[in-house]
Design a protein around this motif. Structure first.
Motif, PDB file in Angstrom:
ATOM      1  N   VAL A 387       0.838  -1.200   0.000  1.00  0.00           N
ATOM      2  CA  VAL A 387       0.000   0.000   0.000  1.00  0.00           C
ATOM      3  C   VAL A 387       0.871   1.246   0.000  1.00  0.00           C
ATOM      4  N   TRP A 388       1.950   1.242   0.782  1.00  0.00           N
ATOM      5  CA  TRP A 388       2.839   2.423   0.801  1.00  0.00           C
ATOM      6  C   TRP A 388       3.420   2.678  -0.589  1.00  0.00           C
ATOM      7  N   ASP A 404      -8.164   0.985  -5.521  1.00  0.00           N
ATOM      8  CA  ASP A 404      -8.372   0.428  -4.185  1.00  0.00           C
ATOM      9  C   ASP A 404      -7.018  -0.094  -3.722  1.00  0.00           C
ATOM     10  N   TYR A 405      -6.333   0.682  -2.910  1.00  0.00           N
ATOM     11  CA  TYR A 405      -4.948   0.378  -2.541  1.00  0.00           C
ATOM     12  C   TYR A 405      -4.808  -0.992  -1.898  1.00  0.00           C
ATOM     13  N   ASP A 445      -0.033   5.058   8.047  1.00  0.00           N
ATOM     14  CA  ASP A 445      -1.139   4.191   8.434  1.00  0.00           C
ATOM     15  C   ASP A 445      -1.764   3.642   7.158  1.00  0.00           C
ATOM     16  N   PRO A 446      -1.611   2.345   6.889  1.00  0.00           N
ATOM     17  CA  PRO A 446      -2.135   1.788   5.638  1.00  0.00           C
ATOM     18  C   PRO A 446      -3.647   1.850   5.532  1.00  0.00           C
ATOM     19  N   PRO A 449      -4.641   5.563   3.119  1.00  0.00           N
ATOM     20  CA  PRO A 449      -3.654   5.929   2.091  1.00  0.00           C
ATOM     21  C   PRO A 449      -3.922   7.283   1.454  1.00  0.00           C
ATOM     22  N   VAL A 450      -5.196   7.645   1.264  1.00  0.00           N
ATOM     23  CA  VAL A 450      -5.510   8.918   0.628  1.00  0.00           C
ATOM     24  C   VAL A 450      -5.099  10.078   1.533  1.00  0.00           C
ATOM     25  N   GLY A 451      -5.400   9.971   2.803  1.00  0.00           N
ATOM     26  CA  GLY A 451      -4.996  11.007   3.748  1.00  0.00           C
ATOM     27  C   GLY A 451      -3.493  11.143   3.826  1.00  0.00           C
ATOM     28  N   TYR A 452      -2.796  10.030   3.710  1.00  0.00           N
ATOM     29  CA  TYR A 452      -1.332  10.050   3.737  1.00  0.00           C
ATOM     30  C   TYR A 452      -0.788  10.821   2.534  1.00  0.00           C
ATOM     31  N   ILE A 453      -1.310  10.540   1.357  1.00  0.00           N
ATOM     32  CA  ILE A 453      -0.857  11.236   0.145  1.00  0.00           C
ATOM     33  C   ILE A 453      -1.120  12.730   0.261  1.00  0.00           C
ATOM     34  N   GLU A 454      -2.295  13.092   0.769  1.00  0.00           N
ATOM     35  CA  GLU A 454      -2.681  14.499   0.863  1.00  0.00           C
ATOM     36  C   GLU A 454      -1.901  15.244   1.942  1.00  0.00           C
ATOM     37  N   SER A 455      -1.196  14.522   2.802  1.00  0.00           N
ATOM     38  CA  SER A 455      -0.462  15.179   3.891  1.00  0.00           C
ATOM     39  C   SER A 455       0.850  15.785   3.431  1.00  0.00           C
ATOM     40  N   PHE A 456       1.287  15.494   2.203  1.00  0.00           N
ATOM     41  CA  PHE A 456       2.563  15.982   1.723  1.00  0.00           C
ATOM     42  C   PHE A 456       2.416  17.299   0.961  1.00  0.00           C
ATOM     43  N   ALA A 457       3.329  18.196   1.211  1.00  0.00           N
ATOM     44  CA  ALA A 457       3.298  19.496   0.526  1.00  0.00           C
ATOM     45  C   ALA A 457       3.787  19.384  -0.898  1.00  0.00           C
TER      46      ALA A 457
END
Length: 461
Positions: A387-388, A404-405, A445-446, A449-457
């Motif tokens: 997933v990462w 769907d990751y 946090d697998p 995944p969408v929130g993780y991607i959106e957390s990067f500037a």
């Protein structure tokens, strides 16, 4: 041909470490036994039973064959066999494995590999006899780079292949190639990479000073590419704007660094250590210091290989996982270094490979580092790692559509197969297939995944 699997694991006279072309009396005797087996004196089931005994006994002794032989000499093999039988259902284990794994439908296999230390289990399985142990005549074929490995696998020239962990995900999705369902039932190595800089940049240890640098990675769909992108972005650099990233086959990394075509690279070993060995570059950081325990390379195959040749697939996966576990024991690393150094494998000085596999190495900065897990070997293909990787493919625009990751990771990373084989061979395997990972201090946090991607500037999405 190495047939050490047929050696009696309860005998102090049998060296289970020996492999192909060994000239000792024990291996010569084993060679005669193989001839007898092929003429019908030993059936394939009997050969597999011996391999199962060997796997169990080696597991009990932590893969330390010297300790096993010494103990058998002191206590007697018969006594040890009886003791082991009283606490471990050896006969039941043999029956279970024989029931679930029939005779391989195809024994002559071609397995591609790129000559790097990440491929250690796949390579060493030939000279150290792991393929023969499970009834396979597998030839490992040196391959120039990952695009070639992908194309030869897609064309069917390779039955299975050493691949980078993102590759079967990308191939299944049709990213960078035609879409074809691929499976990855085992990881080859964890850690094992580094960022190397040219000696001209000894005064530029701060990544914020790297604007305009040209870096090499071995393939677009690689942990090397995604870890380099992640690393520089954490220092405020856009990897598509502030630096250049070029695909360079691993064997050509050092020559390009020497020629000044690259300022640095994030590469698999032994080419990081080779740059230090040749006095051209220095190790800026090990990738284990970016993400401790990250996956890198893997054993992968078309889905059709497993569905059309299930017994062959099972035997090959057993050989790969068994070899991976053997490589995970630091006591075996010197032996392995010598086995994979020759021209037909890595074609590198044994000393360079030893520095990588043992983790005692010169860093090019005047220091001798001692990092035993600079490279390590763990076959378990965590779904969360898949997933990462998919989040980074999405972050940097390698995949554009919504996916769907978890479903893709679970389709490609065959955790259940790895877990079953690991336990069949007497090794521990995790119950879960998802966990959080920490990369440069940030928790992944697998489940989000969408929130993780959106957390990067910095990213393309």
């Amino acid at each position: 041909m190495s047939i050490k699997s047929l050696g009696n694991p309860f005998s102090e006279k049998t060296d289970l470490r020996h492999g192909a072309e060994c000239g000792c009396d024990g291996c010569a005797h084993d060679a005669q036994r193989m001839v007898a087996a092929q003429s019908g004196a030993m059936s394939s089931d009997q050969m597999l039973e011996r391999a199962i005994e060997s796997a169990v006994v080696r597991s009990v002794f932590g893969q330390n064959d010297i300790q096993r032989r010494s103990f058998m000499g002191m206590m007697g093999g018969g006594a040890i066999a009886s003791i082991l039988a009283s606490v471990f259902p050896m006969e039941a284990a043999k029956a279970a494995l024989l029931d679930t794994l029939g005779t391989p439908e195809k024994t002559d296999l071609n397995i591609g590999f790129v000559p790097i230390t990440c491929a250690t289990p796949i390579i060493m399985a030939q000279p150290l006899g792991f393929y023969e142990r499970y009834g396979l005549n597998a030839q490992v074929i040196k391959t120039a780079g990952w695009a070639v490995a992908r194309d030869k696998s897609l064309s069917g020239e390779y039955d299975a292949s050493h691949m980078l962990t993102p590759m079967p995900l990308a191939m299944t999705l049709g990213a960078g190639s035609i879409a074809a369902p691929y499976i990855m039932p085992a990881v080859e190595n964890i850690n094992g990479q580094a960022i190397v800089l040219h000696n001209d940049h000894l005064d530029k240890r701060d990544p914020t000073q790297w604007k305009g640098f040209v870096f090499g990675v071995p393939f677009e769909y690689s942990m090397h590419n995604f870890l380099l992108r992640y690393y520089v972005a954490e220092f405020g650099l856009d990897p598509d704007v502030d630096i250049q990233i070029r695909v360079v086959p691993p064997p050509e990394m050092v020559a390009n660094l020497r020629a000044g075509n690259l300022d640095g690279y994030l590469s698999p070993d032994p080419f990081n250590q080779r740059a230090v060995w040749e006095g051209i570059g220095f190790i800026h950081t090990l990738t284990k210091d970016i993400w401790e325990g990250h996956p890198c390379c893997a054993f992968a195959a078309p889905l059709s290989f497993a569905t059309e040749l299930p017994n062959t697939y099972g035997a090959l996966l057993k050989a790969i996982i068994d070899a991976t576990q053997y490589a995970s024991n630091p006591e075996n690393r010197m032996e392995i270094s010598a086995a994979i150094a020759p021209e037909n494998y890595l074609n590198q000085p044994v000393e360079v490979i030893q520095q990588v596999l043992t983790g005692t190495f010169a860093d090019g900065l005047g220091n001798v580092q001692r990092v035993p897990d600079r490279i390590d070997f763990d076959p378990f293909p965590w779904h969360s790692m898949g997933v990462w990787i998919l989040t980074q493919m999405k972050r940097w625009g390698y995949i554009e559509e919504h996916i769907d990751y978890a479903a893709v990771a679970e389709q490609v990373y065959l955790v259940s197969d790895a877990r079953r084989i690991m336990r069949d061979l007497g090794y521990d395997a995790p119950e879960e297939s998802y966990k959080t990972h920490t990369i440069m201090g940030k928790t992944f946090d697998p489940a989000d995944p969408v929130g993780y991607i959106e957390s990067f500037a910095i990213g393309r999405n």
